[in-house]
Motif scaffolding. Structure first.
Motif, PDB file in Angstrom:
ATOM      1  N   HIS A   1       0.829  -1.245   0.130  1.00  0.00           N
ATOM      2  CA  HIS A   1       0.027   0.098  -0.024  1.00  0.00           C
ATOM      3  C   HIS A   1       0.839   1.318  -0.160  1.00  0.00           C
ATOM      4  N   THR A   2       1.678   1.328   0.884  1.00  0.00           N
ATOM      5  CA  THR A   2       2.811   2.335   1.003  1.00  0.00           C
ATOM      6  C   THR A   2       4.052   2.005   1.475  1.00  0.00           C
TER       7      THR A   2
ATOM      8  N   LYS B   1       6.050  13.124  14.316  1.00  0.00           N
ATOM      9  CA  LYS B   1       5.130  14.170  13.444  1.00  0.00           C
ATOM     10  C   LYS B   1       3.955  13.673  12.640  1.00  0.00           C
ATOM     11  N   ILE B   2       4.570  12.495  11.876  1.00  0.00           N
ATOM     12  CA  ILE B   2       3.413  12.116  11.137  1.00  0.00           C
ATOM     13  C   ILE B   2       1.997  11.472  11.946  1.00  0.00           C
ATOM     14  N   GLY B   3       2.495  10.902  13.010  1.00  0.00           N
ATOM     15  CA  GLY B   3       1.489  10.469  14.074  1.00  0.00           C
ATOM     16  C   GLY B   3       0.446   9.433  13.468  1.00  0.00           C
ATOM     17  N   LYS B   4       0.992   8.586  12.627  1.00  0.00           N
ATOM     18  CA  LYS B   4       0.026   7.429  12.327  1.00  0.00           C
ATOM     19  C   LYS B   4       0.516   6.224  13.050  1.00  0.00           C
ATOM     20  N   GLY B   5       0.021   4.942  12.598  1.00  0.00           N
ATOM     21  CA  GLY B   5       0.303   3.707  13.577  1.00  0.00           C
ATOM     22  C   GLY B   5       1.629   3.720  14.114  1.00  0.00           C
TER      23      GLY B   5
ATOM     24  N   SER C   1       1.284   0.375   8.958  1.00  0.00           N
ATOM     25  CA  SER C   1       1.259  -0.546  10.118  1.00  0.00           C
ATOM     26  C   SER C   1       0.758  -1.901   9.506  1.00  0.00           C
TER      27      SER C   1
ATOM     28  N   VAL D   1       4.646   5.737   7.827  1.00  0.00           N
ATOM     29  CA  VAL D   1       3.084   5.695   7.770  1.00  0.00           C
ATOM     30  C   VAL D   1       2.393   4.206   7.967  1.00  0.00           C
TER      31      VAL D   1
END
Lengths: 512, 336
Positions: A36-37, A120-124, A44, A42
């Motif tokens: 996916h990425t 900072k991105i704050g994702k999983g 998880s 980003v």
């Protein structure tokens, strides 16, 4: 005319040729899901990590002991570290001489940049290293990390994908302050043994080995990850030699593969567990005797033998075998119909009717649900089954809108925290982890205390105490630990399975 | 000239139809219970992480506002950004649509190349053994589940005989051709890379056959029955009486007149083939939109679902238009 047609066909046959995976410098892996990425800050998703992990270095890595993956960590980009007595300040000395592809050195600043970026991105992934309060570059190769509070699993979290060290120069690809997220979603920029050179969506990803990798050049030159969503496809491609390793083959296709002399079928105990959430907030299930009765009703061994065809081990307590903090002598429920009936009678809950929800995320669930329905009938409980799409199921779990639900869980890092705190802390109700909506103040205190201690012996004691209470309270039905099955061509050497790196491969050590 | 005006009028109709499709698709995809933010955040995400994603993707705004922003983007040719992989949906569709188109076109070609001759032969050999065999062949096609057929094809031609490749558009170790049209069969020829062309052609045979079988069967039946109807008409008898050769009678007079129902069924099946490619693409690991949309639905990736729906709807409606225009050209008696 006919002659031309014939020669044309012959030419095509020649072009097509035999299976090409026989090439010794290229490893081909058949997998079930596309990427996916590729951004470590980003994603998880284990299927993304499969490609990300070999392209980056981290401060620490999992140790391989006698050819087997362990849950202990050892230095990778970090040479050594020390920790303050209160467990809040960690000082890392970083190995010199590691550099990114463009020559930028991997130093303390690069590590700080990477962790700052993820946070900072704050994702999983940020949740995993969320214990970090601040970082300070003391010397070019010395980094001081201050934690918000002592956090037992900290070192373990530095081996996760989210702690990958990214080249700070990546910021030259930044667009509209996105911290280069758009670029890193499709490219890699790490110092690891591999570089991603191609990703054709839906088809394949190509990882090229770095001959000058500081830890030694990988044995293969190239790894091709092929995306094939059907288990039957992967199985046939493996048999034909079009792929070298096949991932996620359905259990019922394994016996046929085992008959094939060119294929080695390997089995490994994993940390992936499957269990049933019992919603403790539902009136019918708030009495622990009812929950115990349900635990006594299930035919654990029958499910393992017949549904999983032997590829599983019954759980004993919430912390799986193979993870420290596992309690070998904790009370374990077994099928006992009389006891279950007696408990229901005591609780005044005879003639109970419940609903089990589940999704088609895992192939075995349909059958397990049916087995449970018949097991529950034996103790006089009428179980209704409700199959639904995974997003719908997750929504209902989060809202607590269910009675019983089938679930699966695997830890992100090797620490009992991943089970004990996620599953039982009362402030993690719903999707974050406590999916049985369980609340016991004593357990809350014990597991929270264990989380902030950096003394492993003390943590084991605390977690063990909590486990005894939990088994008595029975907020879940602990079913089994899954055995991971990895079929591969016989000539593949050096594969190491690590239960913490589910779906990730040690490509750098594999040869054929 | 009148045909031209007719086409323009029909094109204008497309606007409200596609608008309706977007509204319906938007409502339906948002009616699915589930939280896309939670899906993106991953299985163990904290509430804060989910909330942050909800805000950064605009999922916290009222549905009407979300729809208006989607529709606004649509007018600028922007289908939004996939919430799963943060890429413009148009870029994703550009990656996956050509594979589906190539497969669909190959299936269509197979349908016509095999279905029409079979239909004609069946009509000419009516109620004889050839006709019966062809009937058996078509009944199989209509009644066989695509999934089972695909697996059987793979099992026989790939696993056991090893004659044909079983998955993907080309061998995994080959590098795809540089993208011009996105159709490998064409792009590889443009590159002058014959081995790659052969490899791509070899790969498309099984999935194209699997996908086309149902429609192949239908086309065979339609051609057969309309041929029989036409062959029984007076003008054919007259032609025979004039001593015109049987081949000319069949191909020129009879077949031309039986084309109308064939065109209808062909046009409609192209749209259906495209929408129905999902299963075939899954079985043969064909990297088309089918797989893409299934993954999108599983992840509640609304922009991606909408993009897919719009593309299929557009193809379907456009095919209808083409069919109607062809009707008019084939049969001047049709008024518009």
């Amino acid at each position: 005319m006919r002659k031309t047609l014939f020669s044309l066909l012959t030419c095509m046959l020649l072009f097509v040729g035999p299976a090409l995976a026989e090439n010794q410098e290229t490893l081909v892996v058949g997998v079930s899901s596309d990427i996916h990425t590729l951004d470590p800050g980003v994603s998880s998703d284990n299927y993304d990590w499969r490609q990300i992990y070999p392209c980056y270095d981290r401060l620490v890595k999992y140790k391989v002991i006698n050819g087997e993956g362990s849950t202990e960590v050892e230095p990778q980009a970090a040479e050594s570290w020390s920790v303050s007595a209160d467990g809040t300040i960690w000082t890392f000395t970083i190995r010199q001489g590691i550099s990114f592809a463009d020559g930028t050195p991997l130093d303390a600043a690069a590590v700080k940049f990477s962790f700052d970026r993820t946070l900072k991105i704050g994702k999983g992934p940020a949740d995993n290293i969320g214990a970090i309060a601040s970082m300070q570059v003391l010397e070019p190769y010395t980094l001081k990390i201050t934690l918000k509070n002592a956090y037992g699993p900290f070192l373990q979290t530095l081996a996760t994908d989210g702690a990958s060290i990214i080249n700070p120069k990546v910021l030259q690809h930044e667009k509209d302050g996105d911290l280069a997220q758009a670029w890193l979603a499709e490219n890699t920029d790490g110092s690891g043994p591999f570089v991603l050179t191609e990703w054709t969506r839906g088809q394949r990803a190509v990882l090229e080995a770095k001959a000058d990798y500081w830890g030694g050049a990988p044995k293969i030159k190239k790894t091709i990850v092929r995306f094939m969503s059907e288990s039957a496809d992967r199985r046939m491609a493996l048999e034909r030699g079009d792929i070298d390793i096949a991932e996620n083959i359905l259990v019922d296709q394994i016996p046929a593969l085992e008959q094939n002399p060119d294929i080695a079928v390997k089995r490994y105990p994993s940390q992936l567990v499957e269990y049933v959430y019992i919603n403790c907030q539902k009136p019918a299930l708030s009495d622990k005797r009812v929950r115990q009765a349900l635990n006594y009703a299930v035919d654990y061994q029958g499910i393992i033998d017949h549904v999983l065809q032997g590829n599983g081990v019954q759980m004993r307590g919430p912390v799986p075998k193979g993870m420290w903090g596992h309690k070998e002598d904790v009370y374990q429920y077994r099928r006992d119909v009389d006891k279950a009936k007696a408990l229901l009678k005591q609780a005044g809950a005879e003639g109970l009717s419940l609903t089990l929800i589940y999704s088609d995320r895992r192939a075995a669930w349909e059958q397990i649900a049916t087995v449970m329905q018949s097991n529950f009938r034996d103790i006089g409980v009428d179980l209704k089954l409700e199959l639904m799409a995974n997003p719908t199921l997750r929504d209902r779990v989060d809202k607590g809108d269910f009675e019983l639900c089938l679930g699966a869980w695997s830890p992100d890092f090797a620490d009992p925290y991943m089970f004990m705190n996620f599953w039982f802390e009362s402030d993690k109700w719903g999707l974050p982890g406590n999916r049985s909506f369980y609340k016991n103040e004593q357990v809350d205190t014990l597991v929270k205390k264990a989380a902030v201690s950096s003394d492993q012996a003390e943590r084991v004691t605390l977690y063990h105490q909590a486990q005894d209470i939990i088994m008595e309270d029975a907020p879940y039905i602990f079913l089994y630990q899954v055995q991971t099955i990895v079929p591969m061509r016989k000539n593949v050497q050096g594969y190491v399975y690590n239960p913490m790196l589910e779906s990730m491969y040690n490509f750098e050590a594999i040869s054929k | 000239m009148r045909v031209f005006r007719y086409v323009l009028k029909r094109l204008a109709y497309l606007v409200p139809v596609l608008f309706g499709v977007t509204v319906l698709a938007f409502i339906i995809s948002h009616a699915i219970p589930g939280d896309p933010a939670a899906m993106i955040a991953g299985p163990k995400a904290s509430r804060e992480a989910i909330e942050q994603i909800r805000i950064s993707h605009g999922l916290d705004r009222p549905l009407v506002v979300q729809y208006l922003s989607f529709a606004g983007g649509l007018l600028r040719g922007d289908l939004g950004v996939s919430i799963r992989n943060h890429r413009p949906v148009t870029a994703d569709l550009a990656d996956f649509f050509p594979a589906t188109l190539e497969l669909t076109l190959a299936s269509m070609t197979l349908c016509l190349l095999v279905g029409i001759p079979l239909g004609i032969i069946a009509a000419l050999r009516r109620n004889r053994i050839t006709d019966h065999l062809i009937r058996v062949f078509s009944v199989f096609g209509v009644s066989m589940p695509v999934f089972w057929l695909g697996l059987m094809l793979l099992f026989v031609f790939y696993r056991n005989l090893g004659w044909l490749p079983g998955s993907g558009r080309i061998d995994a170790v080959l590098t795809p051709p540089a993208q011009v049209t996105g159709l490998y069969l064409i792009d590889s020829l443009l590159e002058g890379n014959l081995p790659l062309f052969a490899n791509a052609l070899w790969h498309i045979i099984l999935p194209a056959f699997c996908l086309s079988y149902v429609y192949l069967a239908i086309i065979t039946r339609v051609v057969r029955s309309s041929m029989i109807a036409v062959l029984g008409q007076e003008f054919i008898t007259t032609a025979r009486a004039y001593g015109i050769s049987e081949a000319v009678i069949v191909l020129k007079h009879a077949f031309k007149n039986s084309l109308i129902p064939t065109v209808t069924i062909t046009g409609l099946s192209l749209g259906e083939l495209m929408g129905g490619a999902i299963l075939t693409e899954t079985i043969f690991a064909w990297p088309g939109m089918g797989k893409y949309v299934v993954d999108s639905v599983n992840a509640l990736d609304f922009p991606a679902i909408m993009g897919f729906t719009l593309v299929v709807a557009t193809v379907y409606v456009a095919m209808n238009l083409v069919v109607d225009v062809l009707y008019a050209l084939l049969n001047p008696r049709i008024r518009y």
